[in-house]
Design an enzyme around this catalytic site. Structure first.
Site, short mmCIF file in Angstrom:
data_model
loop_
_atom_site.label_atom_id
_atom_site.label_comp_id
_atom_site.label_asym_id
_atom_site.label_seq_id
_atom_site.Cartn_x
_atom_site.Cartn_y
_atom_site.Cartn_z
CG PHE A 149 68.48 64.38 12.95
CD1 PHE A 149 68.47 63.06 13.38
CD2 PHE A 149 67.89 64.68 11.73
CE1 PHE A 149 67.87 62.05 12.61
CE2 PHE A 149 67.30 63.70 10.96
CZ PHE A 149 67.30 62.38 11.41
CE LYS A 173 72.17 75.38 13.05
NZ LYS A 173 71.16 74.37 13.51
CD GLU A 176 66.93 72.89 14.26
OE1 GLU A 176 68.11 72.59 13.95
OE2 GLU A 176 66.10 73.33 13.44
CB SER A 226 67.73 67.79 3.80
OG SER A 226 67.55 69.18 4.02
CB CYS A 281 73.94 60.64 4.27
SG CYS A 281 75.66 60.48 4.72
CD GLU A 375 67.85 61.57 2.54
OE1 GLU A 375 67.62 62.80 2.49
OE2 GLU A 375 68.94 61.08 2.92
P1 NAD Z 1 68.31 69.40 7.65
O1 NAD Z 1 68.69 69.83 6.30
O2 NAD Z 1 66.89 69.51 8.04
O3 NAD Z 1 69.12 70.25 8.76
C1 NAD Z 1 70.52 70.38 8.69
C2 NAD Z 1 70.93 71.69 9.32
O4 NAD Z 1 70.36 72.78 8.58
C3 NAD Z 1 70.47 71.83 10.76
O5 NAD Z 1 71.53 72.38 11.52
C4 NAD Z 1 69.28 72.79 10.67
O6 NAD Z 1 69.14 73.60 11.80
C5 NAD Z 1 69.63 73.64 9.46
N1 NAD Z 1 68.44 74.10 8.70
C6 NAD Z 1 67.24 73.47 8.60
N2 NAD Z 1 66.43 74.16 7.77
C7 NAD Z 1 67.12 75.24 7.35
C8 NAD Z 1 66.82 76.34 6.45
N3 NAD Z 1 65.65 76.44 5.84
N4 NAD Z 1 67.78 77.25 6.22
C9 NAD Z 1 69.00 77.15 6.83
N5 NAD Z 1 69.33 76.15 7.68
C10 NAD Z 1 68.40 75.20 7.93
O7 NAD Z 1 68.85 67.91 7.84
P2 NAD Z 1 68.58 66.90 9.04
O8 NAD Z 1 67.16 66.46 8.98
O9 NAD Z 1 69.11 67.45 10.30
O10 NAD Z 1 69.54 65.69 8.62
C11 NAD Z 1 69.16 64.66 7.76
C12 NAD Z 1 69.62 64.93 6.36
O11 NAD Z 1 71.02 65.11 6.33
C13 NAD Z 1 69.34 63.77 5.41
O12 NAD Z 1 68.90 64.29 4.19
C14 NAD Z 1 70.69 63.10 5.26
O13 NAD Z 1 70.87 62.37 4.06
C15 NAD Z 1 71.59 64.29 5.31
N6 NAD Z 1 72.96 63.93 5.65
C16 NAD Z 1 73.86 63.96 4.64
C17 NAD Z 1 75.17 63.59 4.89
C18 NAD Z 1 76.18 63.60 3.77
O14 NAD Z 1 77.34 63.40 4.06
N7 NAD Z 1 75.81 63.81 2.53
C19 NAD Z 1 75.55 63.20 6.17
C20 NAD Z 1 74.59 63.20 7.18
C21 NAD Z 1 73.28 63.57 6.90
#
Ligand code: NAD
Length: 484
Positions: A149, A173, A176, A226, A281, A375
């Site tokens: 997000f 994808k 959401e 994450s 991140c 985090e």
């Molecule tokens: P998230 O992991 O909750 O969601 C990321 C994606 O995974 C979304 O598209 C979501 O729909 C999908 N998703 C969620 N739960 C799932 C599941 N159980 N199974 C399969 N898919 C699932 O992350 P977020 O809250 O949207 O973003 C924040 C996180 O992203 C933070 O931890 C941040 O550090 C990380 N991030 C990392 C980087 C990097 O380059 N390392 C860059 C940006 C963000």
């Protein structure tokens, strides 16, 4: 609802899947902006079919022709920056300057993709008399990109331009929580001349991502999110023997030495921890204060207190995020840490229902506290004390994450020592957010990245292509030797 219900894009057409819907909120007001479908495996399958239909034509188009679309797309991103930034602000909450930076960075990512024809020229050598070996890069096929997000436009543009420039067809994808920007990305690419089916968008959550991991028609999955979900996606995609690069969460340590320039350190560290409301991140999360650094901490507190929520700091993404961040701070306070700057209970006039929390600096945190290890993903910086640089590095190295680390010092030898010994994929000196810019690749280490290679820059070429090694002999006089 300000916007119509979000639609998938399959084969160039926007379609409404028969799926349950989730409300999409404006984090600055708590108001509902739209509704997003939670697509099913059936919707993913339709996207895969459309992508495969487009693949022979697109992968067979010379790369110099493919990138012409991206030259035009870059210009369109720049032309529409105000509108795109406003959309990012609306669905994600970040302030205008941060939203504009995200669009500018997307243009830079696209500019890099435009240079790919100069970088993937292949190799050729006469390896023995009359025998030539050459290496050419081929697309992987139909690939997928799952995004988080916190950067509704930039993170999709980490993968889309490079993957399609290199001849792949993609299924995006988006998160959401921020599904609106994806439509504009597709519309601008269509306006730039992208043929139907090269890029699909399938909205949804877990079910759609699981279907992407499982679908035999998808050859590669890139994921950003994450660590918990990165591990799930990496395990699931690779269990189906597909290539996967999954970028996870972070806990970035900034080591501050007593000789650090007070103003440079204080302003950079506060900008890093509070920018995008701490939802990057690459955000500063733990400051390791080495010996006497009170002068820097005092100045940091002044800079953080001067920031105006709603103007200098946007809201966090959701009511749940606000509650989680507040809980971390409450718990640290109860455990004996000192709240130097307290952003809890922030209200912005006229936007009282927004998910705001001001910059928060917490001192005398010990490495065993939860807030020092996990985090938080909000505008919160904890300060952990260390007696020297070795102890500071021990604290940094103990973190399971490894996205970024920085050191603030005037000493070249200390800076070099930290750069060598920090256990992170991206390190900085006197930089709060050490993001490598193109052509250098983005990517962390340890629990911040699963898989091989990087997601952007030159390091992404290996992920989005497969190398074909060709050996030819046309010269009949070459004869036969031990290698024949
Ligand atoms: P998230 O992991 O909750 O969601 C990321 C994606 O995974 C979304 O598209 C979501 O729909 C999908 N998703 C969620 N739960 C799932 C599941 N159980 N199974 C399969 N898919 C699932 O992350 P977020 O809250 O949207 O973003 C924040 C996180 O992203 C933070 O931890 C941040 O550090 C990380 N991030 C990392 C980087 C990097 O380059 N390392 C860059 C940006 C963000």
């Amino acid at each position: 609802m300000k916007y119509a219900e979000v639609q998938n894009c399959i084969g160039g057409a926007f379609v409404s899947p028969d799926a349950p819907k989730l409300d999409v909120y404006d984090p600055s007001s708590g108001r509902i902006l739209s509704r997003v479908p939670l697509s099913s495996a059936r919707d993913v399958d339709a996207a895969v079919i459309a992508a495969h239909a487009a693949l022979p034509g697109w992968s067979g188009t010379p790369i110099k022709e493919r990138v012409q679309v991206l030259y035009r797309y870059k210009t369109l991103l720049e032309k529409h920056i105000d509108e795109l930034a406003a959309l990012v602000t609306e669905e994600n909450g970040k302030i205008t300057s941060e939203a504009r930076a995200e669009v500018l960075k997307s243009a830079e990512l696209t500019e890099f993709a435009c240079s790919l024809p100069q970088l993937v020229t292949g190799e050729v050598l006469e390896v023995s008399r009359g025998v030539e070996c050459r290496v050419e890069h081929y697309p992987v096929g139909v690939v997928a990109s799952v995004t988080p997000f916190n950067f509704p436009i930039m993170v999709p543009n980490w993968s889309i331009p490079n993957a399609i420039a290199l001849g792949n067809c993609m299924i995006l994808k988006p998160s959401e929580l921020v599904p609106l920007s994806a439509r504009r990305i597709v519309e601008l690419l269509q306006e730039a001349g992208l043929p139907p089916g090269v890029l699909q968008v399938v909205h949804g959550g877990q079910e759609a991502v699981e279907a992407i991991c499982d679908h035999p028609g998808i050859a590669a999955v890139s994921f950003v999110g994450s660590t918990k979900v990165a591990q799930i996606v990496y395990r699931r995609a690779t269990s189906h023997l597909k290539r996967c690069l999954a970028l996870g969460g972070a806990k970035n340590h900034l080591i501050v030495m007593p000789d650090a320039d007070r103003e440079m350190a204080a302003t950079n560290i506060v900008a890093s921890m509070s920018g995008c409301a701490g939802q990057r991140c690459m955000a500063a999360s733990v400051m390791v204060a080495v010996a006497d650094t009170e002068h820097v901490i005092t100045r940091m507190a002044e800079v953080a207190r001067a920031m105006v929520p709603g103007t200098d700091v946007g809201p966090v993404i959701s009511a749940a995020a606000l509650e989680r961040i507040t809980r971390y701070i409450d718990e640290a306070e109860a455990a004996g840490a000192t709240i130097v700057v307290d952003g809890r209970g922030t209200k912005v006039a006229g936007r009282e229902e927004g998910y705001y929390i001001g910059p928060t600096i917490i001192d005398h945190v010990t490495p065993d506290m939860r807030i020092a290890q996990e985090e938080v993903f909000g505008p919160v910086l904890v300060i952990v004390r260390a007696k020297d640089v070795s102890e500071a590095l021990e604290i940094e190295n103990a973190s399971p994450y490894g996205n970024a680390a920085s050191v603030f010092t005037e000493s070249g030898s200390v800076a070099r020592y930290v750069m060598e010994h920090a256990s992170a994929g991206m390190v900085g000196v006197n930089v709060g957010v050490p993001v490598p810019r193109e052509p250098f690749s983005f990517g962390g280490w340890n629990d911040s990245r699963f898989g091989v290679g990087d997601i952007t820059g030159k390091g992404s070429i290996g992920f989005w292509t497969q190398a074909k090694k060709m050996t030819t002999k046309w010269n009949k006089e070459a004869g036969v030797n031990w290698m024949s």
